[in-house]
Design an enzyme around this catalytic site. Structure first.
Site: not given
Length: 262
Positions: A121-122, A139
């Site tokens: 994520h991100d 992440g």
């Protein structure tokens, strides 16, 4: 019109542009958008708020746009955005972002993402990146343009890798890797400059000489990091043909948050 295999399950709300091909038993959710010319093989799952650009090739068994693995994630409508002309091989997992960061995971253009790669994520992945089998991005990782990541390499969350760097096979990356460097190992070590990669991209001898000088200032003269930064900044006047490369290195060093690989 999109060419959708009769066994595929495509939500009526999904937006598939002209020329998209969808293979057998693939599942596409309602908030997915796919650009023209993209091909999606069999048994792929596309879900979440996922936008995919043009002329991508997604191989079988990929999981694209799934909920991320952050324990704080509560199902917010965060995004995965993929650019154009990427090759995404078997069993790749690409997750949506979190509201604690940018709320989007972003992958650029012309990337070669090999089997079993994971992008958490991100993350932000630039253009022309090669990620060999089992590359793993935690992440919030940022990968610059033209980076090569060796197989079985793990990159710790919040780590940055600068443009044109090369990470060797089975490396453990927990500190920021400056642009142009060649690194590998566990613990990670800087081995030199990614000269082969730079030559393949058409870097002149003068630009490569400037990159070698920056490497020497960072790693071979016993300088403090602040002193090395100042000396690198001065190279723009001494070696004007490499001013852009010096600016790239200086900006990266200024933004490094986890300390740089040494």
């Amino acid at each position: 019109m999109a060419q959708i295999h009769p066994t595929a399950l495509v939500d009526p709300k999904a937006e598939l542009d002209a020329g998209v091909e969808v293979g057998p038993y693939t599942v596409i959710g309602p908030d997915v958008k796919v650009g023209a010319g993209t091909t999606i093989a069999a048994h792929v799952v596309l879900e979440g708020h996922t936008t995919i650009g043009r002329d991508n090739r997604i191989f079988q068994f990929g999981s694209i746009g799934a909920a991320n693995q952050d324990k704080k994630y509560k199902g917010e409508p965060t995004q995965l955005v993929i650019g154009d002309r990427n090759t995404i091989r078997e069993f790749v997992t690409l997750h949506v972002g979190t509201v604690q960061d940018k709320a989007v995971t972003r992958i650029g253009n012309d990337n070669w993402i090999m089997a079993y790669t994971h992008v958490g994520h991100d993350c932000v992945v630039g253009d022309n990146v090669t990620m060999a089998n089992n590359s793993t991005l935690g992440g919030h990782v940022e990968i610059g343009d033209w980076v090569t990541i060796g197989g079985l390499t793990g990159i710790h969350q919040f780590t940055k890798v600068g443009a044109h760097a090369m990470l060797g096979f089975q490396s453990a990356v927990s500190q920021d890797v400056p642009p142009y460097m060649l690194v590998d190992g566990n613990p990670l070590a800087v081995r030199g400059v990614n000269v082969v990669g730079l030559k393949r991209r058409g870097f002149s001898d003068a630009r490569i000489a400037a990159v070698r000088k920056m490497h020497k200032l960072l790693y071979r003269e016993g300088r403090t990091l602040d002193d090395a930064k100042a000396a690198i900044g001065a190279l723009a006047g001494e070696m004007p043909e490499a001013a852009g490369d010096v600016a790239l290195m200086s900006a990266f060093l200024a933004a490094a948050t986890r300390g740089i690989a040494r």
